[in-house]
Design an enzyme around this catalytic site. Structure first.
Site, mmCIF file in Angstrom:
data_model
loop_
_atom_site.group_PDB
_atom_site.id
_atom_site.type_symbol
_atom_site.label_atom_id
_atom_site.label_comp_id
_atom_site.label_asym_id
_atom_site.label_seq_id
_atom_site.Cartn_x
_atom_site.Cartn_y
_atom_site.Cartn_z
ATOM 1 N N HIS A 140 -5.052 -36.046 -9.815
ATOM 2 C CA HIS A 140 -3.912 -35.200 -10.160
ATOM 3 C C HIS A 140 -3.812 -35.090 -11.683
ATOM 4 O O HIS A 140 -2.910 -35.633 -12.298
ATOM 5 C CB HIS A 140 -2.612 -35.759 -9.573
ATOM 6 C CG HIS A 140 -2.651 -35.844 -8.080
ATOM 7 N ND1 HIS A 140 -1.728 -36.519 -7.340
ATOM 8 C CD2 HIS A 140 -3.524 -35.316 -7.193
ATOM 9 C CE1 HIS A 140 -2.034 -36.414 -6.058
ATOM 10 N NE2 HIS A 140 -3.118 -35.691 -5.939
HETATM 11 C C1 LIG Z 1 -9.482 -36.022 -2.693
HETATM 12 C C2 LIG Z 1 -8.437 -35.132 -3.272
HETATM 13 C C3 LIG Z 1 -7.222 -35.014 -2.627
HETATM 14 C C4 LIG Z 1 -6.241 -34.167 -3.134
HETATM 15 N N1 LIG Z 1 -5.075 -34.043 -2.436
HETATM 16 C C5 LIG Z 1 -4.122 -33.204 -2.882
HETATM 17 C C6 LIG Z 1 -2.912 -33.009 -2.167
HETATM 18 O O1 LIG Z 1 -2.693 -33.592 -1.109
HETATM 19 N N2 LIG Z 1 -1.998 -32.153 -2.656
HETATM 20 C C7 LIG Z 1 -2.195 -31.482 -3.815
HETATM 21 O O2 LIG Z 1 -1.304 -30.736 -4.219
HETATM 22 N N3 LIG Z 1 -3.338 -31.640 -4.514
HETATM 23 C C8 LIG Z 1 -4.302 -32.476 -4.076
HETATM 24 N N4 LIG Z 1 -5.461 -32.617 -4.789
HETATM 25 C C9 LIG Z 1 -5.644 -31.805 -5.981
HETATM 26 C C10 LIG Z 1 -6.090 -30.394 -5.592
HETATM 27 O O3 LIG Z 1 -7.277 -30.451 -4.885
HETATM 28 C C11 LIG Z 1 -6.254 -29.559 -6.848
HETATM 29 O O4 LIG Z 1 -5.030 -29.539 -7.544
HETATM 30 C C12 LIG Z 1 -6.617 -28.114 -6.574
HETATM 31 O O5 LIG Z 1 -7.554 -27.970 -5.564
HETATM 32 C C13 LIG Z 1 -7.090 -27.491 -7.870
HETATM 33 O O6 LIG Z 1 -7.379 -26.133 -7.699
HETATM 34 P P1 LIG Z 1 -8.087 -25.326 -8.858
HETATM 35 O O7 LIG Z 1 -8.394 -24.001 -8.321
HETATM 36 O O8 LIG Z 1 -7.270 -25.426 -10.084
HETATM 37 O O9 LIG Z 1 -9.401 -26.154 -9.193
HETATM 38 P P2 LIG Z 1 -10.667 -26.497 -8.273
HETATM 39 O O10 LIG Z 1 -10.318 -26.507 -6.861
HETATM 40 O O11 LIG Z 1 -11.280 -27.696 -8.853
HETATM 41 O O12 LIG Z 1 -11.602 -25.244 -8.493
HETATM 42 C C14 LIG Z 1 -12.281 -25.025 -9.677
HETATM 43 C C15 LIG Z 1 -13.614 -24.421 -9.342
HETATM 44 O O13 LIG Z 1 -14.237 -24.054 -10.541
HETATM 45 C C16 LIG Z 1 -15.597 -24.347 -10.478
HETATM 46 N N5 LIG Z 1 -16.075 -24.512 -11.845
HETATM 47 C C17 LIG Z 1 -15.764 -25.490 -12.729
HETATM 48 N N6 LIG Z 1 -16.365 -25.284 -13.895
HETATM 49 C C18 LIG Z 1 -17.073 -24.134 -13.768
HETATM 50 C C19 LIG Z 1 -17.901 -23.398 -14.651
HETATM 51 N N7 LIG Z 1 -18.108 -23.813 -15.901
HETATM 52 N N8 LIG Z 1 -18.462 -22.259 -14.197
HETATM 53 C C20 LIG Z 1 -18.254 -21.829 -12.912
HETATM 54 N N9 LIG Z 1 -17.484 -22.500 -12.039
HETATM 55 C C21 LIG Z 1 -16.887 -23.638 -12.463
HETATM 56 C C22 LIG Z 1 -15.665 -25.603 -9.653
HETATM 57 O O14 LIG Z 1 -16.939 -25.753 -9.062
HETATM 58 C C23 LIG Z 1 -14.559 -25.371 -8.640
HETATM 59 O O15 LIG Z 1 -15.029 -24.778 -7.459
HETATM 60 C C24 LIG Z 1 -6.458 -33.458 -4.310
HETATM 61 C C25 LIG Z 1 -7.673 -33.585 -4.979
HETATM 62 C C26 LIG Z 1 -8.657 -34.410 -4.478
HETATM 63 C C27 LIG Z 1 -9.942 -34.508 -5.204
#
Ligand SMILES: Cc1cc2nc3c(=O)[nH]c(=O)nc-3n(C[C@H](O)[C@H](O)[C@H](O)COP(=O)(O)OP(=O)(O)OC[C@H]3O[C@@H](n4cnc5c(N)ncnc54)[C@H](O)[C@@H]3O)c2cc1C
Ligand code: SF4
Lengths: 257, 574
Positions: free
Chosen positions: B502
């Site tokens: 987080h």
């Molecule tokens: C095990 C686990 C459990 C969790 N449980 C919860 C929960 O219960 N509730 C909650 O609210 N949150 C939870 N979280 C947090 C939640 O998963 C994240 O807050 C959320 O998924 C983030 O979304 P995002 O789109 O910001 O980033 P991400 O889902 O990380 O997506 C970012 C994407 O960008 C891609 N990327 C990164 N850098 C580059 C680059 N340079 N070029 C191209 N692509 C790139 C990555 O491959 C990824 O697919 C949990 C996280 C984990 C790991």
């Protein structure tokens, strides 16, 4: 709840599980808990105190083809067997890590990509780390493990004049404790506790990972703690006030055969 | 050699929740979007062998490959940061769906207090309540009431299952689906909470309590409580995951050009704006330049800061002067306080569960209680959860038990189905020396500097952790466990052992360009055609998992981008 009631509720649930699985197009695999547990517990290991791999093999010719080495030498395998069995020994609950084939599991893991740290960051210089910065040693897991096995023998010989696997259980525990506390010289700057942590992690994995990885023989690691393995759903069980024991299923049961 | 591609209206970096939402909204509105994702494409078919604890949880099948890039970490500004070489604390997503494929699904809204935290704290306790080191604590520039419609949209899209909680902000609609079931473990928590005078609730979940069709027409089945949820993908599609919701919707429009294995290295610039991105095909090593009118950076908290810093977009934050914004207000989550309960003659069906299954109370969250006599602000949720205890990961034993050998085996088996914790999940507030910048030494596989994290828990965290742990103790005693182990101390942060992902901040929103990088549409003050989406926009982290709020903000950003494409310019006057 009496044993009898418990069995009945297991049966009830089992049939409802079957219905579910049938509906979702998957078939059931799995073993009968009592029988399998019984047979391994009965299998006494006395004859194999000084066993060799060939003797073992000769004893159970039709055995699991997974039980073969892709990384260790037979003697490294035996030290590993002895060590894992102190991390997770046989007791009234059931078999120890050795019987569960944790050493086979470890052999297979170290032979694969994880043993060569392929998903770890390995660029740049390796500096001495603060405790909270995580390990910063360059040595690969497979080499760390072999250095650890060597060192178990060297240290046992120094302390007790015999190899690790020949020691009494309590002496083996003493040796492992010294390793866990980082008190033993291992290899270069590598701490014996780093090896110990790897050994401990791999042992627990070898006891509880899906049997397709070579350990958790006949899912007995799971049955000891009444863990049902990788079943598809627990909608009814999680709402039940009673504990419901289910026979374990491995990933093999998801293969649709 | 870099191949230059034809210009497109919008390029999105990263296909998790943030990138997925924005891609769905823009393509539905008829706008062409190029989606660049460094990992592979994924669907529920990938999870047929999904119940494999070793592969997914302990070998991090779905997570970023650290051999290519990682972060470096140090506790203090004077320390030397070293790379996180193996997986430990942070498990960063990779591939279509991002971490949204392997998250738990606990889906919260932040509190009205959170959005106006500075003003409300000063109003009730005076300015002295905010210590000098917490100077970065700020209002978000948007109120809960303004956020409400975006939360509503996110919850309807993902099909969140939950019940209305009185002590949170007002809702215009109930949750789209009813709460998950209550297990005997949760009933123990509920009973104790009620008799202690609290109002327990079932944690809002993206694990569907019943089958559901969302406003985009996506139908998904109910959660089976299969227990392979946190760290795993859901083979049923019952878990809200971008790969089964927003991304298929964007694909159906025919307007999303999704390019997987496409790792963005930097943003290109021209005249105070971004002109596009440079990316590399991870399978072949070929490099491409993709020009675009708008660049959406949605590559998770870490790479959001890193890409901007490596591209020279925005002013890097300097902890000495407090000037600059990129990397500022990095926050985390405070979870050490808690009590572990062991039972001699009770067994629970702990092998079953779901990622967001649990009960909690809200009485100690935010400013729901009087802080005038305590030396911290904000608070925590007190909770018990049932994710499903998997045997490699969970071997809880009473304090003092060795972690190997005969006694360990005996106790870990004895209590395997006879234990559960009462935990805390606490807010994390900014410290001026907790921040993100570029590492001066360590590089990724392409030679770009890694992100450096400088972070330590604060006095606020330690005082709050201690206070909350005493409440977990009361719960444990009320429940009546045979053995209760309570942990009060929030020790030093450990990149190998602390256990959640987080992460927040680094590219924060606000009203003042001197103090924030983004306005409330997540548009950069210093580069008006760059929108930076994710929990990186949070000026602080609340006592909740971040995704509900980052999802809501992504809907708002999508609205802003459409407006920007029509009108141009900054969408909010500084
Ligand atoms: C095990 C686990 C459990 C969790 N449980 C919860 C929960 O219960 N509730 C909650 O609210 N949150 C939870 N979280 C947090 C939640 O998963 C994240 O807050 C959320 O998924 C983030 O979304 P995002 O789109 O910001 O980033 P991400 O889902 O990380 O997506 C970012 C994407 O960008 C891609 N990327 C990164 N850098 C580059 C680059 N340079 N070029 C191209 N692509 C790139 C990555 O491959 C990824 O697919 C949990 C996280 C984990 C790991
Ligand atoms: S617990 Fe529910 S939501 Fe989670 S993976 Fe299993 S079925 Fe899917």
């Amino acid at each position: 709840m009496s044993e009898q009631e418990k069995k009945e509720s297991v049966l009830d649930k089992r049939s409802s599980r079957r219905t579910f699985i049938k509906n979702s197009g998957l078939t059931v695999g799995g073993v009968v808990l009592g029988g399998a547990l019984g047979s391994l517990l009965i299998k006494d290991d006395k004859s194999t105190t000084h066993n060799t791999v060939t003797q073992n093999h000769a004893k159970t010719p039709a055995a699991n083809p997974n039980v073969a080495l892709m990384f260790f030498t037979p003697s490294q395998y035996q030290v590993t067997q002895a060590a894992v069995d102190r991390i997770f020994p046989e007791d009234a609950n059931g078999p120890g890590a050795k019987e569960l084939n944790a050493a086979i599991y470890i052999d297979h893991q170290l032979a694969g990509p994880w043993g060569s740290n392929v998903k770890d960051y390995r660029l740049g210089a390796f500096y001495k780390a603060e405790e909270n910065q995580g390990p910063q040693t360059k040595i690969l897991r497979k080499d760390l493990f072999l250095a650890g096995l060597d060192s178990l023998n060297t240290y046992s010989n120094k302390q007790f004049k015999v190899d690790f696997k020949e020691l009494e259980a309590t002496q083996q525990d003493e040796v492992l404790l010294a390793f866990s506390e980082g008190k033993v010289e291992l290899y270069g700057k590598v701490s014996s506790s780093q090896f110990f942590n790897l050994l401990r992690t791999l042992t627990i994995e070898g006891v509880y990972a899906d049997p397709m990885y070579g350990g958790n023989n006949e899912m007995l690691g799971w049955s000891m703690r009444k863990y049902p393995g990788s079943r598809m759903q627990y909608v009814a069980e999680i709402q039940d006030e009673k504990f419901i024991e289910l026979e374990p299923q491995s990933l093999n049961s998801h293969m649709g055969h | 050699m870099v191949t230059k591609l034809p210009k497109v209206p919008v390029v999105v970096v990263g296909m998790g929740w943030a990138g997925g939402i924005v891609s769905a909204e823009l393509t539905k509105a008829g706008i062409n979007v190029v989606g660049l994702e460094r990992g592979k494409d994924r669907s529920t078919a990938d999870y047929t062998m999904g119940h494999d604890e070793l592969r997914y949880q302990h070998r991090q099948e779905l997570m970023q490959d650290l051999s290519k890039e990682t972060i470096t970490y140090r506790n203090t500004v004077s320390g030397k940061a070293l790379p996180m070489r193996h997986y430990g604390t942070f498990i960063v997503g990779d591939g279509v769906g991002g971490a949204g494929s392997h998250w738990n699904g606990q889906t919260y809204r932040f509190l009205p207090y959170d959005f106006e935290i500075r003003s409300k704290t000063i109003e009730r306790y005076g300015i002295e309540k905010i210590p000098a080191w917490m100077e970065g604590l700020n209002d978000w520039g948007i109120t809960y009431d303004e956020m409400e419609p975006y939360y509503d949209t996110f919850e309807k899209m993902a099909g969140i299952s939950g019940e209305t909680v009185e002590l949170w902000g007002k809702r215009t609609n109930p949750y789209p689906t009813p709460p998950l079931v209550k297990t005997p473990l949760m009933k123990e928590f509920e009973k104790a909470a009620t008799s202690l005078g609290y109002k327990p609730f079932v944690i809002p979940a993206a694990n569907l309590s019943e089958s559901y069709t969302n406003p985009d027409g996506i139908s998904r089945g109910a959660c089976q409580y299969c227990a392979y949820c946190e760290n795993f993908g859901c083979e049923y599609g019952a878990k809200g995951d971008p790969a089964v919701t927003v991304i298929p919707v964007a694909k159906q429009t025919g307007k999303l050009d999704l390019r997987t294995h496409s790792n963005v290295l930097e943003l290109t610039k021209s005249g105070g704006k971004a002109s596009g991105v440079i990316y590399v095909d991870m399978l072949t090593g070929e490099k491409f330049e993709q020009p675009a009118d708008v660049v959406v950076v949605a590559s998770y908290v870490f790479n959001n800061s890193r890409l901007l810093l490596n591209s020279g977009i925005g002013t890097p934050y300097d902890p000495k002067t407090g000037k600059g914004t990129i990397g500022k207000n990095y926050c985390y989550q405070v979870t050490a306080g808690g009590s572990q309960l062991f039972f001699e003659d009770r067994e629970f069906n702990l092998y079953g569960g779901a990622g967001a299954l649990g009960m909690e109370i809200a009485e100690y969250m935010g400013d729901n209680f009087d802080h005038s006599k305590v030396d911290f602000i904000h608070g925590a949720g007190i909770r018990s959860t049932q994710y499903g205890d998997r045997p490699i990961a969970v071997n809880r034993v009473p304090a003092g038990t060795p972690n190997w050998g005969a006694e360990f085996k005996e106790k870990s088996i004895k209590y395997a189905n006879s234990n559960f914790p009462v935990k805390t999940q606490g807010a994390s507030l900014p410290h001026k020396e907790n921040y993100l910048d570029l590492d001066p030494e360590f590089k990724d596989e392409f030679g770009y500097p890694l992100l450096r994290m400088t972070y330590e828990y604060t006095d606020n965290d330690r005082a709050m952790g201690k206070y909350m742990s005493a409440i977990t103790r009361k719960f444990a005693e009320e429940i009546g466990a045979d053995i209760i182990d309570t942990n009060e101390e929030q020790g030093p942060f450990n990149v190998n052992k602390d256990s959640n992902t987080h992460n927040t901040g680094g590219v924060i929103m606000g009203t003042d360009p001197e103090k924030s990088a983004l306005n409330t549409y997540l548009q950069m003050w210093e580069a008006e055609n760059v929108f930076v989406l994710g929990a990186s926009a949070f000026p602080h982290n609340s006592s909740f998992n971040p995704t509900g709020t980052l999802g809501a903000l992504s809907y708002r950003a999508a609205e802003g981008i459409q407006k920007y494409l029509k009108e141009g310019g900054l969408l909010v006057k500084a």
